[in-house]
Scaffold this active site. Sequence first.
Site, PDB file in Angstrom:
ATOM      1  CG  HIS A   1      21.573  12.112 -32.383  1.00  0.00           C
ATOM      2  ND1 HIS A   1      22.211  13.213 -32.927  1.00  0.00           N
ATOM      3  CD2 HIS A   1      22.556  11.390 -31.788  1.00  0.00           C
ATOM      4  CE1 HIS A   1      23.497  13.163 -32.665  1.00  0.00           C
ATOM      5  NE2 HIS A   1      23.742  12.055 -31.981  1.00  0.00           N
TER       6      HIS A   1
ATOM      7  CG  ASP B   1      27.676  12.710 -33.023  1.00  0.00           C
ATOM      8  OD1 ASP B   1      26.720  11.952 -32.765  1.00  0.00           O
ATOM      9  OD2 ASP B   1      28.029  13.632 -32.257  1.00  0.00           O
TER      10      ASP B   1
ATOM     11  CG  HIS C   1      30.613  17.241 -31.291  1.00  0.00           C
ATOM     12  ND1 HIS C   1      30.133  17.473 -30.017  1.00  0.00           N
ATOM     13  CD2 HIS C   1      29.753  16.349 -31.841  1.00  0.00           C
ATOM     14  CE1 HIS C   1      29.038  16.760 -29.820  1.00  0.00           C
ATOM     15  NE2 HIS C   1      28.796  16.060 -30.919  1.00  0.00           N
TER      16      HIS C   1
ATOM     17  CD  GLU D   1      25.511   9.130 -30.163  1.00  0.00           C
ATOM     18  OE1 GLU D   1      26.527   9.844 -30.115  1.00  0.00           O
ATOM     19  OE2 GLU D   1      24.439   9.515 -30.658  1.00  0.00           O
TER      20      GLU D   1
ATOM     21  CD  GLU E   1      23.011  12.783 -28.427  1.00  0.00           C
ATOM     22  OE1 GLU E   1      23.727  12.162 -27.617  1.00  0.00           O
ATOM     23  OE2 GLU E   1      23.487  13.636 -29.222  1.00  0.00           O
ATOM     24  CD  GLU E   2      25.215  16.208 -30.875  1.00  0.00           C
ATOM     25  OE1 GLU E   2      25.702  16.478 -29.747  1.00  0.00           O
ATOM     26  OE2 GLU E   2      25.712  15.364 -31.636  1.00  0.00           O
TER      27      GLU E   2
END
Length: 423
Positions: free
Chosen positions: A124, A153, A395, A212, A187-188
């Site tokens: 993603h 990510d 994140h 991922e 995706e998030e």
Amino acid sequence: MTFPKRPSPFKNPAPMRVACQSALLACALLAAAGNAMAQKPHQGALDAATQQKDEALRLLERMVNIDSGSTVTEGLDKVREMAVEELRQLGARIETFPADPHPGTNVVATLTGQGKKKILILAHIDTVFKDGTAAAKPFYIKDGRAYGPGVMDNKGGVVAGLQALKVLQKIGFKDYGQITFLIDTNEEMGSVGTTALIERVAKQHDVALNLEPGRPADGLVVERKGSATALVEVKGLAAHAGVAPETGRNAAMEVAHQVLQLSKTADAAKKTTVNFTVLTANGATNVIPASASAKGDVRVATPEEFDRVEKDMVRISQNKLIPETEVRVRLVRGLPPMPRSPASDKLVKMAEGIYAEIGKKLTIESSGGAADASLVAGVGVPVLDGFGIVGGGIHTPEEYAEVESVVPRVYLLSRMLMDLSAN
């Protein structure tokens, strides 16, 4: 009665012991040689991955320096077009699909080979970072780590996928039937705008690898929890908090009571977690609030736990602290669990053998985080996750990717594509 002692068939047993020991040693050496041969790297793939390292880092830098949060349409479009251009140069057939209700456009790129196996890889391009983050903290490398929003990510995963396909092209490998690269733009946000596409495309393939990030200990992910959101809505009655509080029905106090008791639906033995993270009861401090709400993050290891948690929440919520309030509870399911299975264990063994070819060892991990691999597993297709570049700080503003993991991870992914094509 005594029996005469029989002479030994060997006049001198010592040489025989030596011979046996020599034979055993020879067998051991042959076994070791066989193992060494089995672990010998595919030199063409390794050389190609090594030669592409700088190119991979340059592409990663370009992608990271563009904000592509899940709602940043312009940035999503730019990063998508970067990936599409790379895929076109590889000869892929490109299809695009809207990600409604989210902005952005999903990509399905297809490479056709000369074999039979159909392999799906997924990544993603959306991140959790707000617009302006890339300008404030652009890509940089320090002490062997690359930093920037989404560097691991999942832009590192996108780059790993593109570079692995370039490795196959460089060494002339086309023994697959079809390799499909699906790029998700939301995706998030739970892949709400991509779920149906992923499930439909996955069903057309024999196996899938999700890109991922590789875990900090150089790990792959063999098991993931499913995700859901618990929603609690309370309706009360407004009143003056100082003059006549007794005439009101305090929705804020009731929602606090519900959060405390509904949290107990978690079950450590079943790996189920329930964490309320958002509480809302806006208004002036001198007004008894007439409404309040709460949202909670729910993670489960098995699909059945979603049903159990929802039923228990509805039942428990009937126990109210403030009489005459109305309480409504519901569970909004997100990504399903990705359970470990015999099929995924076979993929693990294959990956471990490939990594051993270059003298490296994988860790095999479970994750509380949900991902698109869960959607693939949900339709019954074997899947293994974590094939992106290794990193950490996911994140957070300090998210990083290990620069020296680029070559091993591109090699691992390209070799997985090769071995899956043959098996």
